[in-house]
Design a protein around this motif. Structure first.
Motif, PDB file in Angstrom:
ATOM      1  N   SER A   7     -94.533 -22.955 -85.195  1.00 25.88           N
ATOM      2  CA  SER A   7     -95.371 -21.805 -84.884  1.00 25.88           C
ATOM      3  C   SER A   7     -95.917 -21.202 -86.171  1.00 25.88           C
ATOM      4  O   SER A   7     -95.195 -21.086 -87.173  1.00 25.88           O
ATOM      5  N   PRO A   8     -97.194 -20.799 -86.196  1.00 26.66           N
ATOM      6  CA  PRO A   8     -97.735 -20.106 -87.373  1.00 26.66           C
ATOM      7  C   PRO A   8     -96.930 -18.860 -87.720  1.00 26.66           C
ATOM      8  O   PRO A   8     -96.876 -18.462 -88.887  1.00 26.66           O
ATOM      9  N   PHE A   9     -96.287 -18.246 -86.738  1.00 27.76           N
ATOM     10  CA  PHE A   9     -95.479 -17.055 -86.992  1.00 27.76           C
ATOM     11  C   PHE A   9     -94.190 -17.394 -87.728  1.00 27.76           C
ATOM     12  O   PHE A   9     -93.547 -16.507 -88.294  1.00 27.76           O
ATOM     13  N   VAL A  10     -93.800 -18.654 -87.707  1.00 29.08           N
ATOM     14  CA  VAL A  10     -92.647 -19.121 -88.467  1.00 29.08           C
ATOM     15  C   VAL A  10     -93.084 -19.592 -89.847  1.00 29.08           C
ATOM     16  O   VAL A  10     -92.450 -19.285 -90.858  1.00 29.08           O
ATOM     17  N   GLN A  11     -94.179 -20.318 -89.897  1.00 29.23           N
ATOM     18  CA  GLN A  11     -94.649 -20.859 -91.166  1.00 29.23           C
ATOM     19  C   GLN A  11     -95.159 -19.789 -92.117  1.00 29.23           C
ATOM     20  O   GLN A  11     -95.092 -19.952 -93.335  1.00 29.23           O
TER      21      GLN A  11
ATOM     22  N   PRO B 199     -94.359 -16.047 -92.874  1.00 25.31           N
ATOM     23  CA  PRO B 199     -93.456 -14.928 -92.566  1.00 25.31           C
ATOM     24  C   PRO B 199     -94.157 -13.581 -92.413  1.00 25.31           C
ATOM     25  O   PRO B 199     -93.771 -12.787 -91.547  1.00 25.31           O
ATOM     26  N   ALA B 200     -95.173 -13.309 -93.208  1.00 28.21           N
ATOM     27  CA  ALA B 200     -95.868 -12.024 -93.097  1.00 28.21           C
ATOM     28  C   ALA B 200     -96.528 -11.906 -91.719  1.00 28.21           C
ATOM     29  O   ALA B 200     -96.500 -10.838 -91.083  1.00 28.21           O
ATOM     30  N   LYS B 201     -97.114 -12.987 -91.267  1.00 29.51           N
ATOM     31  CA  LYS B 201     -97.727 -12.995 -89.936  1.00 29.51           C
ATOM     32  C   LYS B 201     -96.663 -12.814 -88.860  1.00 29.51           C
ATOM     33  O   LYS B 201     -96.874 -12.112 -87.863  1.00 29.51           O
ATOM     34  N   GLY B 202     -95.500 -13.430 -89.053  1.00 27.93           N
ATOM     35  CA  GLY B 202     -94.418 -13.291 -88.093  1.00 27.93           C
ATOM     36  C   GLY B 202     -93.900 -11.865 -88.022  1.00 27.93           C
ATOM     37  O   GLY B 202     -93.655 -11.340 -86.935  1.00 27.93           O
ATOM     38  N   ARG B 203     -93.738 -11.212 -89.174  1.00 27.79           N
ATOM     39  CA  ARG B 203     -93.264  -9.824 -89.170  1.00 27.79           C
ATOM     40  C   ARG B 203     -94.254  -8.923 -88.446  1.00 27.79           C
ATOM     41  O   ARG B 203     -93.865  -8.043 -87.671  1.00 27.79           O
TER      42      ARG B 203
END
Length: 208
Positions: free
Chosen positions: A53-57, A59-63
């Protein structure tokens, strides 16, 4: 009802959670039919060059996503607990919906499985969790699970995923609206749900 809105979703998708909990009630109020279209994001992401997932790859996007999801759920009165493991997919759950997409119990099952993940932090890849969610909606859960894991019903999820790629879907949730005569419109994201429903009703300004 007017032409159905196709609801394309993946059980691992965080933003599909509020969309899944909102869509049926919103569609019923609007008088729009919903066609449930589960698919797997893994092959789509790999085609885009993502390993996960891009949210995993990123981290700023995931947060950002997790805080944004908290806000969205609070606004809509949806219970939310950040899963201890992400992304959790449910191939079995997706197979069940793909196999029985037109049956009345599907919307409730979809909501139950999403809640198991994003409200109760349960492993939705666990067959026992899937069975529990299904058994709350149908009496013959075991028979349906067995059928969904065998051909030809098993093939329907693969077909949905292939179809999603052919339609140009790149994320979930996605909403496809229209028909062969007037053409189709694609809406991406939980925040486009209301626009997709409005488009299905012809309440839009853009004309081609």
């Amino acid at each position: 009802m007017p032409t159905a809105v196709e609801f394309w979703f993946e059980f691992a998708s965080s933003y599909s959670y509020p969309a899944a909990l909102r869509i049926q009630a919103a569609a019923d109020r609007a008088g729009v039919a919903i066609a449930y279209r589960p698919f797997l994001l893994g092959p789509i992401f790999r085609e885009q060059g993502y390993e996960s997932s891009p949210f995993v790859q990123y981290p700023a996007k995931g947060r950002y996503m997790w805080r944004d999801l908290e806000r969205i759920c609070a606004i809509h009165g949806i219970a939310f607990r950040k899963p201890s493991s992400f992304p959790r997919t449910s191939v079995l759950g997706a197979r069940l919906v793909a196999a029985y997409a037109d049956e009345e119990w599907v919307p409730g099952f979809v909501r139950a499985l999403y809640r198991a993940n994003f409200e109760s932090d349960r492993d939705i890849d666990d067959a026992a969790v899937v069975r529990e969610c299904l058994a709350a909606s149908v009496a013959d859960a075991d028979a349906r699970i067995a059928a969904a894991q065998a051909e030809p019903l098993k093939q329907r999820l693969r077909d949905n995923t292939t179809r999603a790629a052919a339609l140009g879907l790149f994320g979930a949730p996605s909403f496809r609206v229209g028909d062969a005569q007037s053409g189709y419109e694609l809406f991406w994201g939980n925040d486009r749900l209301d626009e997709a429903l409005a488009w299905a009703l012809g309440r839009h300004a853009l004309q081609r």
